[in-house]
Motif scaffolding. Structure first.
Motif, PDB file in Angstrom:
ATOM      1  N   ILE A 158       0.836  -1.208   0.000  1.00  8.69           N
ATOM      2  CA  ILE A 158       0.000   0.000   0.000  1.00  8.69           C
ATOM      3  C   ILE A 158       0.866   1.252   0.000  1.00  8.69           C
ATOM      4  CG2 ILE A 158      -1.679   1.317   1.352  1.00  8.69           C
ATOM      5  CD1 ILE A 158      -2.894  -1.307   2.271  1.00  8.69           C
ATOM      6  N   MET A 159       1.889   1.267   0.831  1.00 13.37           N
ATOM      7  CA  MET A 159       2.742   2.459   0.924  1.00 13.37           C
ATOM      8  C   MET A 159       3.541   2.669  -0.365  1.00 13.37           C
ATOM      9  SD  MET A 159       4.012   2.268   4.882  1.00 13.37           S
ATOM     10  CE  MET A 159       4.663   3.924   4.829  1.00 13.37           C
ATOM     11  N   MET A 162       1.163   4.092  -2.924  1.00 20.73           N
ATOM     12  CA  MET A 162       0.894   5.513  -2.701  1.00 20.73           C
ATOM     13  C   MET A 162       2.076   6.369  -3.115  1.00 20.73           C
ATOM     14  SD  MET A 162      -1.165   5.401   0.909  1.00 20.73           S
ATOM     15  CE  MET A 162      -1.435   7.188   0.861  1.00 20.73           C
ATOM     16  N   ASN A 163       3.283   5.862  -2.919  1.00 18.39           N
ATOM     17  CA  ASN A 163       4.467   6.617  -3.353  1.00 18.39           C
ATOM     18  C   ASN A 163       4.535   6.708  -4.868  1.00 18.39           C
ATOM     19  OD1 ASN A 163       5.369   7.083  -0.722  1.00 18.39           O
ATOM     20  ND2 ASN A 163       6.531   5.155  -0.661  1.00 18.39           N
ATOM     21  N   MET A 167       0.702   9.937  -3.883  1.00 17.76           N
ATOM     22  CA  MET A 167      -0.361  10.248  -2.929  1.00 17.76           C
ATOM     23  C   MET A 167       0.205  10.420  -1.518  1.00 17.76           C
ATOM     24  SD  MET A 167      -3.198   7.490  -4.284  1.00 17.76           S
ATOM     25  CE  MET A 167      -4.337   7.901  -2.984  1.00 17.76           C
ATOM     26  N   ASN A 168       1.512  10.598  -1.417  1.00 13.48           N
ATOM     27  CA  ASN A 168       2.173  10.671  -0.118  1.00 13.48           C
ATOM     28  C   ASN A 168       2.455  12.107   0.314  1.00 13.48           C
ATOM     29  OD1 ASN A 168       4.005  11.191  -2.083  1.00 13.48           O
ATOM     30  ND2 ASN A 168       5.596   9.795  -1.325  1.00 13.48           N
ATOM     31  N   ARG A 172      -0.051  12.661   4.327  1.00 17.72           N
ATOM     32  CA  ARG A 172      -0.943  11.509   4.241  1.00 17.72           C
ATOM     33  C   ARG A 172      -0.298  10.227   4.779  1.00 17.72           C
ATOM     34  NH1 ARG A 172      -3.672  12.094  -1.790  1.00 17.72           N
ATOM     35  NH2 ARG A 172      -4.809  14.048  -1.378  1.00 17.72           N
ATOM     36  N   MET A 173       1.016  10.174   4.814  1.00 18.21           N
ATOM     37  CA  MET A 173       1.701   8.967   5.293  1.00 18.21           C
ATOM     38  C   MET A 173       2.032   9.045   6.781  1.00 18.21           C
ATOM     39  SD  MET A 173       1.824   7.274   2.523  1.00 18.21           S
ATOM     40  CE  MET A 173       2.982   5.971   2.865  1.00 18.21           C
ATOM     41  N   CYS A 209      -3.852   7.657   6.446  1.00 18.21           N
ATOM     42  CA  CYS A 209      -4.358   7.504   5.081  1.00 18.21           C
ATOM     43  C   CYS A 209      -5.448   6.449   5.034  1.00 18.21           C
ATOM     44  CB  CYS A 209      -3.226   7.166   4.115  1.00 18.21           C
ATOM     45  SG  CYS A 209      -2.504   5.542   4.373  1.00 18.21           S
TER      46      CYS A 209
END
Length: 466
Positions: A158-159, A162-163, A167-168, A172-173, A209
């Motif tokens: 997921i992380m 998002m990177n 979306m980070n 948000r992280m 997030c």
């Protein structure tokens, strides 16, 4: 009409007992077969009898006492041999086999039945620090470990996603704890503490997030179920510890570490085991410890040891009533499996005029369970109470005392020893971490001290200070 029926019997004190020299009429002493003859047959048929031990060295009984086997010269010994030779009109207790059926006539109705089984003790409660792990089996622990590793993998996916999707941004992280949002990203260290704290029902750090929060919610539900089940099982294991696994079948017995003793086995029992091709019976026969003398020893060894006593059901019950105290009897359990079930009646000379009358009367006794009633009466009044009288007469009153062991549900140190071992392990780990941090701090302080000294020397070396 003045004739005395001669009755040959085998050496089985559990069923019939007569004192030698076996003379006179109506000379029986005790036994369920004696009740059948003296209080049932005699009342109906009006006769007198003489009981005597079967002749020959059959079944390992010196002086007689066997059921009947043929000798190399063709003659028979035992109760079957006595009936064939005319020494006896009736034979008591002989297994009905094809070979014997060709020599004598057996009643169609049976009066008694026995079977081969074994006795062991109930086992002991197992107290072990490993109880902390017994709430789940190996498969369950493997699934929990795999799920934990899978959670870290999902976090990473997921992380990374998002990177990649950028979306980070805008925090948000980050993560929040007790309503306070941190500016630090939710990294591996926070993920590890999150999983550990959820298993231990502790306060945890939560990501901010939405994708991570969705998975975290599912993980919390999973951890709730796992920890609840673990605690529930742990309560039952602490209050009622696991009992030692004991063999219940002959297969369990031969695969266990139990020593196996057999009480004076009859020829028919040994023949059955010897002729069987079943690997269980083959292995059982090879490991049998034959006990011809001191038969109660077989049961006594089973009380407190990993020992199994194999015998016919009639023999084990008689030996318990005749030799063991009530508290010791309660410590023994019968196997759930039995084999070699034998139904016993009477046998006569082929074509004997007595066969029909005795067979008819015998068929009346079994439907009303008279044999069971007479056996219970004989065991209590003629065996158990006489044993108690003997103990009192010889001042063996300690055998009559009740057991002082009282089962209760009180928790003891044995029940929760695993918690103390876990505490000790935690203290060792904590001490090791403390030593590591202390050494690190001292090294840093030493390095800082050397740096300060070096800088001071350099300053004085350039002559900045006089």
């Amino acid at each position: 009409m003045g004739k005395t029926l001669r009755i040959s019997f085998i050496n089985a004190k559990s069923r019939l007992e007569v004192k030698p020299p076996y003379r006179g009429v109506n000379n029986g002493d005790r036994g369920m077969w004696l009740t059948l003859v003296s209080e049932f047959f005699m009342v109906k048929l009006n006769f007198t009898y003489n009981l005597f031990l079967s002749t020959g060295k059959d079944g390992g009984f010196v002086g007689g006492g066997g059921s009947g086997i043929p000798l190399p010269n063709g003659t028979w010994i035992g109760t079957v041999g006595d009936v064939i030779s005319g020494k006896a009109d009736i034979g008591i207790i002989a297994v009905n086999t094809d070979e014997r059926n060709r020599q004598v006539s057996f009643t169609n109705s049976f009066y008694d039945h026995v079977y081969l089984h074994f006795l062991t003790n109930k086992g002991v409660q197992i107290f072990s620090p490993a109880t902390l792990l017994w709430s789940f089996d190996h498969l369950m622990w493997t699934c929990i470990g795999s799920s934990t590793l899978g959670a870290f993998l999902v976090f990473r996916l997921i992380m990374n996603g998002m990177n990649i999707l950028e979306m980070n941004t805008n925090g948000r992280m980050s993560f929040a704890r007790r309503g306070q949002v941190s500016q630090e990203n939710w990294g591996l260290r926070h993920q590890i503490w999150f999983v550990i704290t959820t298993y231990l029902d502790q306060d945890c750090v939560l990501p901010t997030c939405t994708p991570l929060r969705c998975f975290v919610a599912l993980w919390l539900f999973f951890a709730l179920i796992v920890t609840t089940v673990y605690r529930s099982k742990m309560v039952s294991l602490l209050a009622f510890p696991v009992m030692e696994e004991i063999p219940h079948t002959f297969k369990d017995l031969v695969e266990s570490d139990y020593t196996v003793g057999c009480i004076n086995p009859q020829d028919a029992v040994l023949s059955m085991l010897a002729r069987s091709k079943d690997p269980v019976y083959v292995k059982l026969l090879n490991n049998l410890e034959i006990i011809n003398k001191n038969r109660p020893k077989c049961l006594e060894q089973s009380i407190d040891n990993q020992y199994a006593c194999v015998a016919l059901s009639s023999e084990t019950r008689y030996l318990q009533y005749a030799n063991l105290s009530d508290s010791d009897i309660r410590k023994l359990v019968q196997s759930q499996e039995n084999t070699f079930v034998v139904f016993l009646g009477l046998h006569f000379e082929s074509g004997s005029i007595y066969t029909d009358a005795f067979d008819r009367l015998l068929s009346w006794a079994r439907p009303f369970h008279l044999a069971d009633v007479w056996e219970e009466f004989d065991m209590v009044y003629n065996v158990r109470l006489q044993k108690r009288d003997w103990w009192l007469a010889t001042n063996q009153t300690e055998k009559l005392e009740r057991s002082n062991v009282i089962d209760n549900d009180n928790l003891t140190l044995k029940h929760i020893s695993g918690a103390f071992y876990a505490l000790l392990a935690s203290l060792i780990v904590s001490f090791a971490v403390f030593i590591q941090e202390l050494v690190g701090y001292c090294l840093m302080a030493l390095i800082e001290c050397k740096m300060i000294t070096l800088i001071r020397n350099m300053i004085y070396g350039f002559g900045l200070f006089r």
